[in-house]
Design a protein around this motif. Structure first.
Motif, PDB file in Angstrom:
ATOM      1  N   ASN A 129     -38.714-104.723  58.755  1.00  0.00           N
ATOM      2  CA  ASN A 129     -39.928-104.106  59.283  1.00  0.00           C
ATOM      3  C   ASN A 129     -39.651-102.696  59.785  1.00  0.00           C
ATOM      4  O   ASN A 129     -40.444-101.777  59.553  1.00  0.00           O
ATOM      5  CB  ASN A 129     -40.507-104.956  60.420  1.00  0.00           C
ATOM      6  CG  ASN A 129     -41.234-106.184  59.913  1.00  0.00           C
ATOM      7  OD1 ASN A 129     -41.654-106.240  58.760  1.00  0.00           O
ATOM      8  ND2 ASN A 129     -41.381-107.179  60.763  1.00  0.00           N
ATOM      9  N   ARG A 130     -38.527-102.526  60.454  1.00  0.00           N
ATOM     10  CA  ARG A 130     -38.180-101.195  60.963  1.00  0.00           C
ATOM     11  C   ARG A 130     -37.993-100.212  59.808  1.00  0.00           C
ATOM     12  O   ARG A 130     -38.478 -99.082  59.856  1.00  0.00           O
ATOM     13  CB  ARG A 130     -36.907-101.281  61.805  1.00  0.00           C
ATOM     14  CG  ARG A 130     -36.526 -99.965  62.503  1.00  0.00           C
ATOM     15  CD  ARG A 130     -35.263-100.132  63.326  1.00  0.00           C
ATOM     16  NE  ARG A 130     -34.918 -98.916  64.035  1.00  0.00           N
ATOM     17  CZ  ARG A 130     -35.351 -98.590  65.238  1.00  0.00           C
ATOM     18  NH1 ARG A 130     -36.166 -99.423  65.890  1.00  0.00           N
ATOM     19  NH2 ARG A 130     -35.013 -97.456  65.811  1.00  0.00           N
ATOM     20  N   GLU A 131     -37.291-100.660  58.768  1.00  0.00           N
ATOM     21  CA  GLU A 131     -37.082 -99.797  57.611  1.00  0.00           C
ATOM     22  C   GLU A 131     -38.401 -99.454  56.929  1.00  0.00           C
ATOM     23  O   GLU A 131     -38.607 -98.312  56.486  1.00  0.00           O
ATOM     24  CB  GLU A 131     -36.143-100.492  56.621  1.00  0.00           C
ATOM     25  CG  GLU A 131     -34.714-100.621  57.122  1.00  0.00           C
ATOM     26  CD  GLU A 131     -33.860-101.508  56.240  1.00  0.00           C
ATOM     27  OE1 GLU A 131     -34.416-102.060  55.251  1.00  0.00           O
ATOM     28  OE2 GLU A 131     -32.668-101.669  56.531  1.00  0.00           O
ATOM     29  N   HIS A 149     -40.942-101.522  67.878  1.00  0.00           N
ATOM     30  CA  HIS A 149     -39.783-100.757  67.414  1.00  0.00           C
ATOM     31  C   HIS A 149     -39.784 -99.329  67.956  1.00  0.00           C
ATOM     32  O   HIS A 149     -38.720 -98.783  68.275  1.00  0.00           O
ATOM     33  CB  HIS A 149     -39.766-100.713  65.886  1.00  0.00           C
ATOM     34  CG  HIS A 149     -39.388-102.007  65.244  1.00  0.00           C
ATOM     35  ND1 HIS A 149     -38.088-102.437  65.119  1.00  0.00           N
ATOM     36  CD2 HIS A 149     -40.156-102.982  64.688  1.00  0.00           C
ATOM     37  CE1 HIS A 149     -38.056-103.611  64.507  1.00  0.00           C
ATOM     38  NE2 HIS A 149     -39.303-103.968  64.234  1.00  0.00           N
ATOM     39  N   GLU A 184     -36.559 -90.884  64.750  1.00  0.00           N
ATOM     40  CA  GLU A 184     -35.928 -91.809  63.797  1.00  0.00           C
ATOM     41  C   GLU A 184     -36.096 -91.323  62.364  1.00  0.00           C
ATOM     42  O   GLU A 184     -35.171 -91.434  61.547  1.00  0.00           O
ATOM     43  CB  GLU A 184     -36.532 -93.202  63.948  1.00  0.00           C
ATOM     44  CG  GLU A 184     -35.876 -94.264  63.105  1.00  0.00           C
ATOM     45  CD  GLU A 184     -34.513 -94.690  63.620  1.00  0.00           C
ATOM     46  OE1 GLU A 184     -33.830 -95.458  62.920  1.00  0.00           O
ATOM     47  OE2 GLU A 184     -34.128 -94.250  64.727  1.00  0.00           O
TER      48      GLU A 184
END
Length: 205
Positions: A11-13, A49, A59
């Motif tokens: 999910n973060r990616e 996140h 990020e």
């Protein structure tokens, strides 16, 4: 601390990838809920996140710098001709949309964050190495420096205001190749002014 679950990492990616795409297309002020929608996650997942816009922008910048550094290192390792390595890196960096970072690095952006500092140092070292090898081999003109390369790369890959970046893609690599032809030795003209170093770029930021 426990390691993040695989689905959380995915999910973060997905969020970072979607954010990079939308920052390129619409700028760093694009609504976060639109980023969540493109990533295929809920707003709560995005905020879990990245609690604020600044953390997400940071990020994305670190992500793009890391991928660009990997392209420089790979080109250096794979190409025997140092100028071919430089050429390969420049075109790969264009595909990473490195020029789209410029609008993000303003306002209240924390340019001194440790993650950014580490990423910038690694990228600077990789590009400095490419340029130094090309010049040492007599394949790149001596009156330019890394700053010249990064300015041109940033400007030529930065989406123009009011244009759809996808419509401009077909020109980017063509114009980069024209620029690269001008970097090859022997030089065909005398450049005005002095070569731009990375320190010059930092002082004008």
């Amino acid at each position: 601390m426990p390691r993040p679950r695989a689905d959380a990492l995915r999910n973060r990616e997905r969020i970072v990838s979607a954010a990079r795409e939308m920052f390129v297309e619409f700028g760093p002020e694009v609504p976060l809920d639109e980023i969540a929608r493109r990533a295929g996650v809920g707003n709560a997942t995005l905020y879990r996140h990245f609690p604020d816009r600044q953390s997400l922008v940071r990020e994305v910048v670190v992500y793009v710098m890391s991928r660009t550094t990997e392209q420089a290192e790979r080109a250096s390792a794979d190409e025997a001709d140092p100028f071919c390595a430089l050429r390969r890196f420049v075109h790969a960096a264009a595909d990473e949309r490195i020029g789209a970072l410029c609008p993000m690095l303003s306002g209240d952006f924390d340019a001194d964050h440790p993650d950014l500092h580490a990423g910038r140092e690694r990228l600077d070292g990789a590009v400095l190495g490419l340029v130094a090898r090309a010049q040492s081999a007599g394949r790149m003109r001596e009156d330019v420096a890394v700053g010249d390369l990064m300015v041109a790369l940033s400007q030529l890959t930065r989406p123009l205001p009011g244009t759809g970046c996808l419509n401009m893609d077909r020109f980017v690599h063509r114009h980069l190749q024209l620029f690269l032809d001008g970097l090859e030795a022997p030089a065909r003209s005398e450049l005005p002014g002095a070569a731009a170093t990375l320190e010059d770029l930092r002082s004008t930021a």
